[in-house]
Design an enzyme around this catalytic site. Structure first.
Site, PDB file in Angstrom:
ATOM      1  N   CYS A 120       0.817  -1.217   0.000  1.00 30.63           N
ATOM      2  CA  CYS A 120       0.000   0.000   0.000  1.00 30.63           C
ATOM      3  C   CYS A 120       0.847   1.261   0.000  1.00 30.63           C
ATOM      4  O   CYS A 120       0.495   2.263  -0.632  1.00 30.63           O
ATOM      5  CB  CYS A 120      -0.932  -0.009   1.196  1.00 30.63           C
ATOM      6  N   HIS A 284      -1.680   0.840   7.137  1.00 31.86           N
ATOM      7  CA  HIS A 284      -2.118   0.943   5.744  1.00 31.86           C
ATOM      8  C   HIS A 284      -1.765   2.332   5.237  1.00 31.86           C
ATOM      9  O   HIS A 284      -1.604   3.276   6.021  1.00 31.86           O
ATOM     10  CB  HIS A 284      -3.623   0.708   5.658  1.00 31.86           C
ATOM     11  N   ASN A 304      -8.715   3.932  -1.956  1.00 34.31           N
ATOM     12  CA  ASN A 304      -8.018   2.764  -1.421  1.00 34.31           C
ATOM     13  C   ASN A 304      -7.361   1.997  -2.573  1.00 34.31           C
ATOM     14  O   ASN A 304      -7.581   2.327  -3.743  1.00 34.31           O
ATOM     15  CB  ASN A 304      -9.012   1.863  -0.669  1.00 34.31           C
TER      16      ASN A 304
END
EC number: 3.4.22.-
Length: 370
Positions: A120, A284, A304
């Site tokens: 990520c 994240h 995301n």
């Protein structure tokens, strides 16, 4: 009688344990459906929806929680933009969406998929870089920057590849070493992503080795010539200032933010997320593209990297102004170094856009001096 007494004690203990689990101490092996039902019962800000992806598979979508924290050496480094005084304070709108301000920049709208690799941090960086190159060039340059190049070649300076990494170091890698183009798995560009999207029985991904050649089907540029460089990489705020983050996004485009992830977040479907229940799973990193207010709750609008099946077609909202899950404590960004020679880039749809010497020069001058 004694058996009945001990049975009652046992049942009471079990009840207390289950209540503690649901309240957020640790849901352990309890069905995720129990967690989802609990979340939807105790609050109305956001909606949780049970998904079929196992905890085992979902844990590979996050990184070691330490990477959600700012690097200690950067704890007192203010944003270069604010130090230079280039942003003039002005009233900010109540709602803002970068997709609407820069509609010609297709990457701002793009939702990518990291599969089962905790990459990520590299996705957030590649997405911010792609967006800012487009914004700075007034839409004439639209590269889809390669996550793979950053993930595999930044090394231990950034972190541990699929186990996690520091967002600021990913942007510094772009500034010092450059990053080539490359979309998602099977995509276009010099170096697309190695891992295919997966939703069931997914194995854990391992960090790919660093390569210095483009895929054979990419004929536009050699690896070194395909590199795009940053002029700077910086922390947006050292004080968790919402206004500083908003001002940065409003003037320069999306930013990357790292935060802590709890079990309930995996089941986010819609609304403004805030931590409700479940254990801490990891860290994240995501791309913030705007902000707004929903049912009286201030939120950040975020892209995301878990594919379009997550949340609101890949996007989600999270509470703004309260440092929810520490999302306002580690926000980074960078400024692109635009080329001043004729360059052609492939976007993820295969469409090429070009920039002439004169046009690029004018854009650079306009961006920095107007």
């Amino acid at each position: 009688m004694l058996k009945v007494y001990f049975l009652a004690l046992f049942l009471a203990g079990c009840s207390a344990f289950v209540l503690d689990e649901i309240r957020g101490i640790n849901i352990g092996q309890s069905p995720q459906k129990v967690l989802v039902d609990h979340v939807n019962t105790v609050q109305t800000s956001w909606v949780a929806e049970h998904n079929e992806i196992s905890e085992f598979e979902m844990k590979f979508k996050v990184m070691d929680v330490k990477f959600a924290e700012p690097l200690e050496k950067d704890s007192d480094v203010a944003s270069e933009l604010f130090v230079r005084g280039e942003i003039v304070p002005e009233p900010l709108p109540d709602t803002f969406d970068a997709r609407e301000k820069w509609p010609d920049c297709n990457t701002i709208k793009l939702i990518r998929n990291q599969a089962t690799c905790g990459s990520c941090w590299a996705f957030g960086a590649a997405e911010v870089i792609s967006d800012r190159v487009c914004i700075q060039s007034n839409g004439t340059q639209q590269p889809v920057i390669s996550v793979e190049d950053i993930l595999s070649c930044c090394g231990t300076t950034c972190g541990y590849g699929c186990k996690g990494g520091y967002s600021i170091e990913a942007l510094r890698f772009w500034a010092s070493s450059g990053a080539v183009t490359g979309g998602d798995y099977g995509g276009h560009g010099c170096m697309p992503y190695s891992f295919a999207p997966c939703t069931k029985n997914c194995p854990e991904s391992t960090t790919p080795s660093c390569k210095t050649t483009c895929q054979s089907s990419y004929k536009t540029e050699e690896y070194k010539k395909d590199k795009h460089y940053g002029a700077s990489a910086y922390k947006v705020t050292t004080t968790k200032s919402v206004t500083e983050i908003q001002t940065e996004i409003y003037h320069y485009g999306p930013v990357e933010a790292s935060y802590k992830v709890y079990e309930d977040f995996y089941h986010y479907k819609s609304g403004v997320y805030h931590y409700t229940s479940g254990k801490l799973v990891g860290g994240h990193a995501v791309k913030i593209i705007g902000w707004g207010v929903e049912n009286g709750v201030d939120y950040w609008l975020i892209a995301n990297s878990w594919g379009t099946s997550f949340g609101e077609k890949g996007f989600f909202k999270i509470r703004r102004g309260t440092n929810e899950c520490q999302i306002e404590g580690n926000v980074v960004a960078g400024i692109a170094k635009l080329g001043t020679h004729s360059e052609t880039y492939e976007d993820d749809g295969g469409a090429a856009t070009s920039c002439s010497f004169i046009m690029c020069t004018l854009m650079v001058l306009t961006y920095y001096f107007v």
